[in-house]
Motif scaffolding. Structure first.
Motif, PDB file in Angstrom:
ATOM      1  N   ALA A  30       0.830  -1.205   0.000  1.00 47.33           N
ATOM      2  CA  ALA A  30       0.000   0.000   0.000  1.00 47.33           C
ATOM      3  C   ALA A  30       0.867   1.258   0.000  1.00 47.33           C
ATOM      4  N   THR A  31       0.379   2.297  -0.684  1.00 54.10           N
ATOM      5  CA  THR A  31       1.089   3.582  -0.739  1.00 54.10           C
ATOM      6  C   THR A  31       0.176   4.735  -0.322  1.00 54.10           C
ATOM      7  N   GLY A  32      -0.863   4.456   0.469  1.00 55.23           N
ATOM      8  CA  GLY A  32      -1.752   5.491   0.974  1.00 55.23           C
ATOM      9  C   GLY A  32      -3.032   5.590   0.158  1.00 55.23           C
ATOM     10  N   PRO A  33      -3.896   6.484   0.540  1.00 53.97           N
ATOM     11  CA  PRO A  33      -3.738   7.400   1.681  1.00 53.97           C
ATOM     12  C   PRO A  33      -4.175   6.827   3.030  1.00 53.97           C
ATOM     13  N   SER A  34      -4.887   5.678   3.033  1.00 53.77           N
ATOM     14  CA  SER A  34      -5.387   5.147   4.301  1.00 53.77           C
ATOM     15  C   SER A  34      -4.499   4.060   4.880  1.00 53.77           C
ATOM     16  N   ALA A  35      -3.562   3.534   4.114  1.00 56.79           N
ATOM     17  CA  ALA A  35      -2.680   2.467   4.588  1.00 56.79           C
ATOM     18  C   ALA A  35      -1.374   2.508   3.805  1.00 56.79           C
ATOM     19  N   TYR A  36      -0.309   1.996   4.438  1.00 64.34           N
ATOM     20  CA  TYR A  36       1.022   2.016   3.818  1.00 64.34           C
ATOM     21  C   TYR A  36       1.783   0.754   4.223  1.00 64.34           C
ATOM     22  N   ASP A  37       2.783   0.419   3.400  1.00 61.42           N
ATOM     23  CA  ASP A  37       3.849  -0.437   3.916  1.00 61.42           C
ATOM     24  C   ASP A  37       5.058   0.478   4.117  1.00 61.42           C
ATOM     25  N   CYS A  38       6.193  -0.046   4.605  1.00 62.17           N
ATOM     26  CA  CYS A  38       7.294   0.831   5.015  1.00 62.17           C
ATOM     27  C   CYS A  38       7.832   1.671   3.861  1.00 62.17           C
ATOM     28  N   SER A  39       8.121   1.038   2.731  1.00 65.27           N
ATOM     29  CA  SER A  39       8.683   1.785   1.607  1.00 65.27           C
ATOM     30  C   SER A  39       7.627   2.641   0.916  1.00 65.27           C
ATOM     31  N   GLY A  40       6.355   2.219   0.999  1.00 67.73           N
ATOM     32  CA  GLY A  40       5.276   3.022   0.424  1.00 67.73           C
ATOM     33  C   GLY A  40       5.127   4.349   1.156  1.00 67.73           C
ATOM     34  N   LEU A  41       5.282   4.338   2.492  1.00 66.80           N
ATOM     35  CA  LEU A  41       5.198   5.574   3.275  1.00 66.80           C
ATOM     36  C   LEU A  41       6.350   6.522   2.917  1.00 66.80           C
ATOM     37  N   VAL A  42       7.570   5.979   2.839  1.00 69.96           N
ATOM     38  CA  VAL A  42       8.731   6.815   2.516  1.00 69.96           C
ATOM     39  C   VAL A  42       8.609   7.404   1.116  1.00 69.96           C
ATOM     40  N   GLN A  43       8.229   6.566   0.150  1.00 66.91           N
ATOM     41  CA  GLN A  43       8.096   7.048  -1.224  1.00 66.91           C
ATOM     42  C   GLN A  43       7.061   8.163  -1.325  1.00 66.91           C
ATOM     43  N   THR A  44       5.895   7.968  -0.684  1.00 66.99           N
ATOM     44  CA  THR A  44       4.821   8.961  -0.769  1.00 66.99           C
ATOM     45  C   THR A  44       5.214  10.256  -0.059  1.00 66.99           C
ATOM     46  N   ALA A  45       5.943  10.147   1.064  1.00 67.82           N
ATOM     47  CA  ALA A  45       6.364  11.346   1.804  1.00 67.82           C
ATOM     48  C   ALA A  45       7.269  12.227   0.950  1.00 67.82           C
ATOM     49  N   PHE A  46       8.230  11.629   0.269  1.00 66.83           N
ATOM     50  CA  PHE A  46       9.142  12.421  -0.546  1.00 66.83           C
ATOM     51  C   PHE A  46       8.492  12.866  -1.851  1.00 66.83           C
ATOM     52  N   LYS A  47       7.470  12.166  -2.272  1.00 67.42           N
ATOM     53  CA  LYS A  47       6.750  12.590  -3.479  1.00 67.42           C
ATOM     54  C   LYS A  47       6.045  13.919  -3.246  1.00 67.42           C
ATOM     55  N   ILE A 103       7.222  16.488  -1.943  1.00 67.91           N
ATOM     56  CA  ILE A 103       8.126  17.620  -2.203  1.00 67.91           C
ATOM     57  C   ILE A 103       8.799  17.479  -3.568  1.00 67.91           C
ATOM     58  N   GLY A 104       8.269  16.607  -4.409  1.00 69.43           N
ATOM     59  CA  GLY A 104       8.748  16.492  -5.773  1.00 69.43           C
ATOM     60  C   GLY A 104       9.939  15.582  -5.972  1.00 69.43           C
ATOM     61  N   ILE A 105      10.258  14.764  -5.000  1.00 71.78           N
ATOM     62  CA  ILE A 105      11.379  13.837  -5.129  1.00 71.78           C
ATOM     63  C   ILE A 105      10.837  12.439  -5.396  1.00 71.78           C
ATOM     64  N   SER A 106      11.284  11.827  -6.476  1.00 71.52           N
ATOM     65  CA  SER A 106      10.822  10.497  -6.849  1.00 71.52           C
ATOM     66  C   SER A 106      11.810   9.451  -6.338  1.00 71.52           C
ATOM     67  N   LEU A 107      11.344   8.588  -5.467  1.00 72.46           N
ATOM     68  CA  LEU A 107      12.176   7.524  -4.901  1.00 72.46           C
ATOM     69  C   LEU A 107      11.768   6.170  -5.480  1.00 72.46           C
ATOM     70  N   PRO A 108      12.680   5.179  -5.462  1.00 66.48           N
ATOM     71  CA  PRO A 108      12.299   3.820  -5.867  1.00 66.48           C
ATOM     72  C   PRO A 108      11.189   3.292  -4.957  1.00 66.48           C
ATOM     73  N   ARG A 109      10.520   2.254  -5.405  1.00 68.93           N
ATOM     74  CA  ARG A 109       9.356   1.754  -4.673  1.00 68.93           C
ATOM     75  C   ARG A 109       9.725   0.863  -3.500  1.00 68.93           C
ATOM     76  N   VAL A 110      10.790   0.087  -3.584  1.00 68.00           N
ATOM     77  CA  VAL A 110      11.050  -0.920  -2.552  1.00 68.00           C
ATOM     78  C   VAL A 110      12.203  -0.498  -1.653  1.00 68.00           C
ATOM     79  N   SER A 111      12.235  -1.067  -0.440  1.00 67.34           N
ATOM     80  CA  SER A 111      13.216  -0.676   0.568  1.00 67.34           C
ATOM     81  C   SER A 111      14.646  -0.979   0.137  1.00 67.34           C
TER      82      SER A 111
END
Length: 289
Positions: free
Chosen positions: A194-211, A213-221
């Motif tokens: 999951a990548t939000g908005p109601s649920a996440y996994d660990c890397s999904g939360l990090v990716q969405t947080a940096f998204k 502010i316009g920073i694109s991160l890889p999907r997996v930890s």
């Protein structure tokens, strides 16, 4: 004319030999006929009696034998049908048992694989914790923070031999936006993939947080653990990405939010939480801001 002429004679008249012979022949013929008829009648009478006594007996025996044969045939047919039904049921049961066994083996293999994966992760976590057992809350307050998004101030007052020092760290700019976002997700559910908005996994939360502010991160930890510049755990800044496991093969990530705390989507039991670094010391960190 004699005076006795009109008197009938008491003697019977004589019969001629031919008449007697004829009568004797007739009588003999009649007797012969009667004898033959009697004999024939006796023979005819005897034969039905013999047939009447024997035929019912033969007929009853044949009927009984036919009935027995029919019963035996019916019983044999019933036995064959019963055996066929049993054979069919046995074949069906064997087929079902084979399918059940295959399914059980598959489930056992999947369960074994999951258990091995969980054991591997647990072993990696224990190894990383024992290797990196430090109190980052202390090092964070005594370390020197650098970067355009972090302001660090330190004051010191000396009076004789007594010295008092304080250290504060405040995130600004993009780091502040990332931290604000992840803290707002605390309490939400953990769902793998999951990548939000109601649920996440660990890397999904990090990716969405940096998204945000316009920073694109890889999907997996694993990939996120090498997405920026590696930094020491004694020199963390708010907004750094923490990882657990080796760089490039990390199994968990989170965001350092300052003051020795991090936010991460931990597991299905806890969901997204904010915890001190001592709760689960990370292996390393990368900086992308």
């Amino acid at each position: 004319m004699s005076h006795t002429a009109h008197i009938r004679s008491h003697r019977k008249p004589r019969r001629s030999a031919s008449t007697l012979a004829m009568r004797a022949g007739v009588a003999g013929g009649v007797l012969s006929t009667l004898a033959v008829a009697g004999a024939s009648g006796s023979a005819n009478a005897a034969e039905p009696v013999t047939q009447t006594l024997e035929l019912p007996t033969l007929t009853a025996d044949l009927a009984a034998q036919a009935a027995q044969s029919a019963d035996a045939t019916q019983q044999a047919a019933s036995n064959y049908q019963l055996q066929a039904e049993r054979d069919a049921a046995a074949a069906k049961a064997a087929k079902q048992a084979k399918a059940d066994l295959a399914e059980a083996k598959q489930k056992a293999a999947e369960a074994k694989k999951k258990a091995q994966e969980a054991a591997r992760k647990d072993a990696a976590a224990r190894a990383s914790r024992s290797a990196e057992r430090t109190t980052l809350s202390t090092t964070a307050s005594t370390g020197t923070a650098t970067g355009s998004d972090t302001t660090s101030t330190s004051t010191s007052t000396a009076t004789g031999s007594d010295t008092t020092s304080t250290s504060t760290s405040t995130a600004t700019g993009s780091a502040a936006a990332v931290i604000s976002f992840v803290k707002a997700q605390v309490g939400k559910a953990y769902v793998s993939g999951a990548t939000g908005p109601s649920a996440y996994d660990c890397s999904g939360l990090v990716q969405t947080a940096f998204k945000q502010i316009g920073i694109s991160l890889p999907r997996v930890s694993q990939d996120q653990s090498t997405a920026g510049t590696q930094v020491g755990l004694s020199n963390l800044q708010p907004g750094d990405i923490l990882y657990w496991g080796s760089a490039g093969s990390a199994y968990h990530v989170g965001v350092y939010v300052g003051d020795g705390m991090f936010v991460g989507a931990q597991n299905p039991s806890t969901g997204v939480v904010e915890r001190p670094l001592s709760y689960d010391p990370p292996t390393g960190a990368v900086r992308v801001l």
